[in-house]
Write an enzyme that holds these catalytic residues in place. Structure first.
Site, PDB file in Angstrom:
ATOM      1  N   CYS A 102      48.316  -1.605  49.945  1.00 26.97           N
ATOM      2  CA  CYS A 102      47.632  -2.067  48.741  1.00 26.97           C
ATOM      3  C   CYS A 102      48.670  -2.309  47.642  1.00 26.97           C
ATOM      4  O   CYS A 102      49.423  -1.393  47.288  1.00 26.97           O
ATOM      5  CB  CYS A 102      46.630  -1.023  48.274  1.00 26.97           C
ATOM      6  SG  CYS A 102      45.904  -1.485  46.699  1.00 26.97           S
ATOM      7  N   CYS A 260      44.692  -8.807  43.501  1.00 27.42           N
ATOM      8  CA  CYS A 260      44.927  -8.253  44.846  1.00 27.42           C
ATOM      9  C   CYS A 260      46.379  -8.512  45.270  1.00 27.42           C
ATOM     10  O   CYS A 260      46.758  -9.648  45.569  1.00 27.42           O
ATOM     11  CB  CYS A 260      43.965  -8.828  45.890  1.00 27.42           C
ATOM     12  SG  CYS A 260      44.105  -7.982  47.481  1.00 27.42           S
TER      13      CYS A 260
HETATM   14  O1  PYC Z   1      46.116  -4.975  45.647  1.00 25.54           O
HETATM   15  O2  PYC Z   1      46.526  -5.169  47.779  1.00 25.54           O
HETATM   16  C1  PYC Z   1      45.775  -4.942  46.861  1.00 25.54           C
HETATM   17  C2  PYC Z   1      44.368  -4.569  47.144  1.00 25.54           C
HETATM   18  C3  PYC Z   1      43.772  -4.480  48.351  1.00 25.54           C
HETATM   19  C4  PYC Z   1      42.444  -4.096  48.123  1.00 25.54           C
HETATM   20  C5  PYC Z   1      42.274  -3.966  46.770  1.00 25.54           C
HETATM   21  N1  PYC Z   1      43.463  -4.257  46.188  1.00 25.54           N
END
Ligand code: PYC
Length: 343
Positions: A102, A260
């Site tokens: 993550c 993300c």
């Molecule tokens: O920032 O890689 C990320 C992530 C995965 C799921 C939520 N955030």
């Protein structure tokens, strides 16, 4: 009125200490209790995560779900690392299960640990995750950590497929990309809508259906480790003028408020594969709330005839609180989910 110190007199049968952060809007609840001494078996962070999932999954549920968390809560558990040259070991969890890597969570953990003095302010912090070692390069200001750049694990396009979905007459084209987690990437043009947050519930339903359809169709095997894999995250994207925007759906219908981190790396791998992003070109990726990560491909190479990129993402995290959560021995409700989220 009782004083705060008398809090300790509660009939608790378990208590947990966390420091909570948000990275560009997405929470990370960081469990600290086992940093010095871990009750978990295993000689790697990945193995420790398996042992946690076997024995302490109720702790994940207690910290992630209502009434202490919520359906979109995200968490990290930190340990002494096993890899010799790593500074910290971390695995990640959400209200439904676990992810291998993550980006927002790694930025949250590194920022909080530096700001709280749990790590010394080095230019490079190496973090052992279930997906492998990721490197964090913090930028410091007088107030503490300003921004952290994460170099993720090697990322690549795994393949392209089409899947039938209930909400379209024709099959949907999906790119499957690995960036620490396996992603299903979908161009929102195919859905006939932009990334419009008034339709978040539709995106959640579509995202989960797409993920299931791809997992039903493909038997994914990581080409370099030989480990079986499954798509854990769907990323539906659109290209805007200044930045690409995405909505990222994972777990049991969670939506990432940040752009993300691993999703940004997956998108960069796809753009590079289609000749739309070169090495060292800055890439701005925007979340559903308008926050951004700055991405970059620092290296590419061929491995077993697959083009592999080394991606970095940069963003900021802030501490939102330090908590002691308790489980009152008289309380029959350790964790719960609201009915509308039970799919
Ligand atoms: O920032 O890689 C990320 C992530 C995965 C799921 C939520 N955030």
């Amino acid at each position: 009125m009782r004083s705060v110190e008398e809090f300790d007199d509660l009939p608790t049968d378990a208590s947990f200490t966390t420091v909570d952060t948000h990275t560009e809007g997405e929470p990370t609840r960081i469990l600290l209790d086992w940093l010095d001494e871990s009750p978990l078996a295993g000689e790697s962070i990945r193995a420790k995560r398996e042992s946690f999932a076997d024995e302490y999954d109720w702790v994940r549920e207690l910290l992630m779900r209502e009434p202490r968390g919520h359906d979109d809560m995200f968490g990290a558990v930190v340990f002494e690392p096993h890899e010799e040259d790593a500074d910290l070991g971390v695995f990640f969890m959400d209200s439904e299960g676990y992810l291998d890597m993550c980006g927002h969570g790694t930025i949250g953990v590194v920022s909080a640990f530096l700001d709280l003095g749990y790590l010394s302010p080095e230019p490079l912090i190496r973090v052992e995750t279930p997906a492998g070692i990721v490197e964090a390069r913090p930028e410091y200001s007088e107030g503490g950590v300003e921004r952290v750049t994460i170099q993720n694990v090697e990322s690549f396009v795994y393949g392209t497929t089409t899947v039938p979905v209930s909400f379209l007459d024709s099959p949907l084209r999906v790119d499957v990309v690995y960036a620490g987690n396996f992603f299903a990437l979908v161009d929102s043009d195919q859905l006939g809508v932009g990334i419009d947050t008034t339709r978040t519930d539709d995106f959640i339903d579509w995202g989960l259906e797409i993920r299931d359809a791809v997992n039903d169709k493909l038997d994914i095997v990581h080409p370099f480790t030989g480990d079986p894999g499954t798509v854990s995250i769907t990323e539906i994207y659109e290209s805007a003028n200044d930045a690409d925007r995405s909505i990222v759906v994972f777990g049991d219908g969670q939506v990432d408020r940040s752009p993300c981190g691993t999703g940004t790396c997956a998108k960069m791998a796809l753009l590079h594969d289609t000749g739309k992003l070169s090495i060292d070109e800055p890439y701005i990726h925007e979340s559903i709330i308008g926050t951004q990560f700055e991405g970059r491909i620092t290296e590419t190479k061929q491995r077993d005839n697959i083009t592999v990129i080394t991606p970095t993402i940069a963003g900021s995290a802030r501490i939102t609180g330090k908590h002691t959560f308790v489980k009152d021995a008289r309380d029959p409700i350790t964790s719960l989910r609201v009915a509308s989220k039970e799919r």
